[in-house]
Design a protein around this motif. Structure first.
Motif, short mmCIF file in Angstrom:
data_model
loop_
_atom_site.label_atom_id
_atom_site.label_comp_id
_atom_site.label_asym_id
_atom_site.label_seq_id
_atom_site.Cartn_x
_atom_site.Cartn_y
_atom_site.Cartn_z
N SER A 29 49.16 45.54 43.55
CA SER A 29 49.89 45.82 44.78
C SER A 29 49.43 44.83 45.86
N SER A 30 50.14 44.80 46.96
CA SER A 30 49.70 43.94 48.06
C SER A 30 48.36 44.44 48.61
N LYS A 31 48.13 45.76 48.52
CA LYS A 31 46.83 46.31 48.94
C LYS A 31 45.70 45.78 48.05
N ASP A 32 45.94 45.76 46.73
CA ASP A 32 44.93 45.22 45.82
C ASP A 32 44.63 43.76 46.15
N LEU A 33 45.69 42.99 46.36
CA LEU A 33 45.53 41.56 46.65
C LEU A 33 44.86 41.35 48.01
N LEU A 39 41.42 40.75 53.39
CA LEU A 39 42.41 40.64 54.46
C LEU A 39 42.97 42.01 54.81
N PRO A 40 43.49 42.14 56.01
CA PRO A 40 44.17 43.41 56.35
C PRO A 40 45.40 43.60 55.46
N VAL A 41 45.62 44.81 55.02
CA VAL A 41 46.74 45.13 54.13
C VAL A 41 48.07 44.78 54.80
N ARG A 64 53.92 52.88 40.75
CA ARG A 64 54.01 52.10 39.51
C ARG A 64 54.48 50.67 39.76
N GLY A 65 54.69 50.34 41.02
CA GLY A 65 55.17 49.01 41.38
C GLY A 65 54.05 47.99 41.39
N GLY A 66 54.37 46.84 41.86
CA GLY A 66 53.39 45.78 41.95
C GLY A 66 54.06 44.44 42.18
N ILE A 67 53.26 43.40 42.12
CA ILE A 67 53.72 42.05 42.44
C ILE A 67 53.53 41.13 41.24
N ARG A 68 54.59 40.42 40.92
CA ARG A 68 54.59 39.41 39.84
C ARG A 68 55.30 38.17 40.34
N LEU A 69 55.04 37.05 39.68
CA LEU A 69 55.80 35.84 40.00
C LEU A 69 57.24 36.05 39.57
N ALA A 70 58.16 35.52 40.35
CA ALA A 70 59.59 35.64 40.04
C ALA A 70 60.03 34.59 39.02
N ARG A 71 59.27 33.52 38.92
CA ARG A 71 59.59 32.46 37.96
C ARG A 71 58.29 31.80 37.52
N GLN A 165 42.74 48.95 39.29
CA GLN A 165 43.37 49.38 40.53
C GLN A 165 44.77 49.91 40.25
N ALA A 166 45.52 49.20 39.42
CA ALA A 166 46.88 49.62 39.09
C ALA A 166 46.86 50.94 38.33
N GLN A 167 45.93 51.08 37.40
CA GLN A 167 45.83 52.33 36.65
C GLN A 167 45.46 53.49 37.57
N THR A 168 44.54 53.25 38.49
CA THR A 168 44.15 54.28 39.45
C THR A 168 45.35 54.69 40.29
N ARG A 169 46.15 53.72 40.71
CA ARG A 169 47.36 54.00 41.49
C ARG A 169 48.31 54.89 40.69
N ARG A 170 48.47 54.58 39.43
CA ARG A 170 49.37 55.36 38.57
C ARG A 170 48.85 56.79 38.39
#
Length: 193
Positions: A29-33, A39-41, A64-71, A165-170
């Motif tokens: 997530s942006s929070k994880d990053l 940095l501030p969320v 269950r969301g998150g951030i991935r590269l689009a290409r 972090q993602a698993q904890t979020r889920r």
């Protein structure tokens, strides 16, 4: 004041974390990053929103969301990130200084104002060269360079932390509210790449 903002630098460093994210791995997530970059969320969310609108990342909302590269990383240039975060802007701002000289009187002579100003021409060339350099370097180039310097153990530890972090979020999305309020998020010490 620098021409390219610090937000661009943070965006580029942050994108290193998701460049080689396996398809089956949970996306951060942006929070994880933000946590990984110390940095501030809210700041990170703003940067990620700009990258998402520019088609550099795909951001899905929710637990269950998150951030991935689009290409692919080799198809995303530094210039793409600069324009996404800072917008399209010239390196120099020409003020037509050559038009203003008290010796000209009310109207500057044609010889002083016709054609392209020599100083402006140099500025245009510098702007074009800078853009060429930024367009020639990709996120893949950056990741390959970082992989030579950053120990593989640290990269693996970072990926594992993001996955946790993602698993904890889920898991939190299925917890009752009273348990959720008392749960603590694991902390990570400031990381640098």
């Amino acid at each position: 004041m620098s021409h390219i903002s610090t937000a661009v630098e943070y965006a580029l460093h942050t994108l290193l974390y998701i460049i080689d994210l396996p398809e089956e791995a949970a996306a951060p997530s942006s929070k994880d990053l933000a946590t990984l970059r110390a940095l501030p969320v809210k700041f990170m969310a703003g940067v990620m929103t700009k990258l998402n609108k520019a088609g550099i990342i795909v951001a899905t909302e929710g637990m269950r969301g998150g951030i991935r590269l689009a290409r692919p990383a080799e198809d995303i240039s530094f210039y793409d990130v600069v324009v996404a975060v800072d917008g399209q802007k010239a390196l120099f701002d020409c003020r037509n200084v050559r038009h203003a000289c008290p010796l000209y009187g009310q109207t500057p002579p044609a010889w002083a104002t016709s054609g392209v100003c020599g100083i402006h021409a140099v500025k245009l060339e510098a702007d074009a060269r800078m853009k060429d350099v930024l367009k020639a370097r990709t996120l893949r180039d950056m990741a390959d360079q970082a992989a030579k310097r950053v120990p593989s153990e640290f990269r693996a530890e970072t990926r594992m932390w993001l996955e946790n972090q993602a698993q904890t979020r889920r898991q939190r999305s299925h917890m009752p509210q009273d348990i959720l309020k008392s749960a603590k998020v694991p902390e990570i010490q400031g990381c640098q790449k």
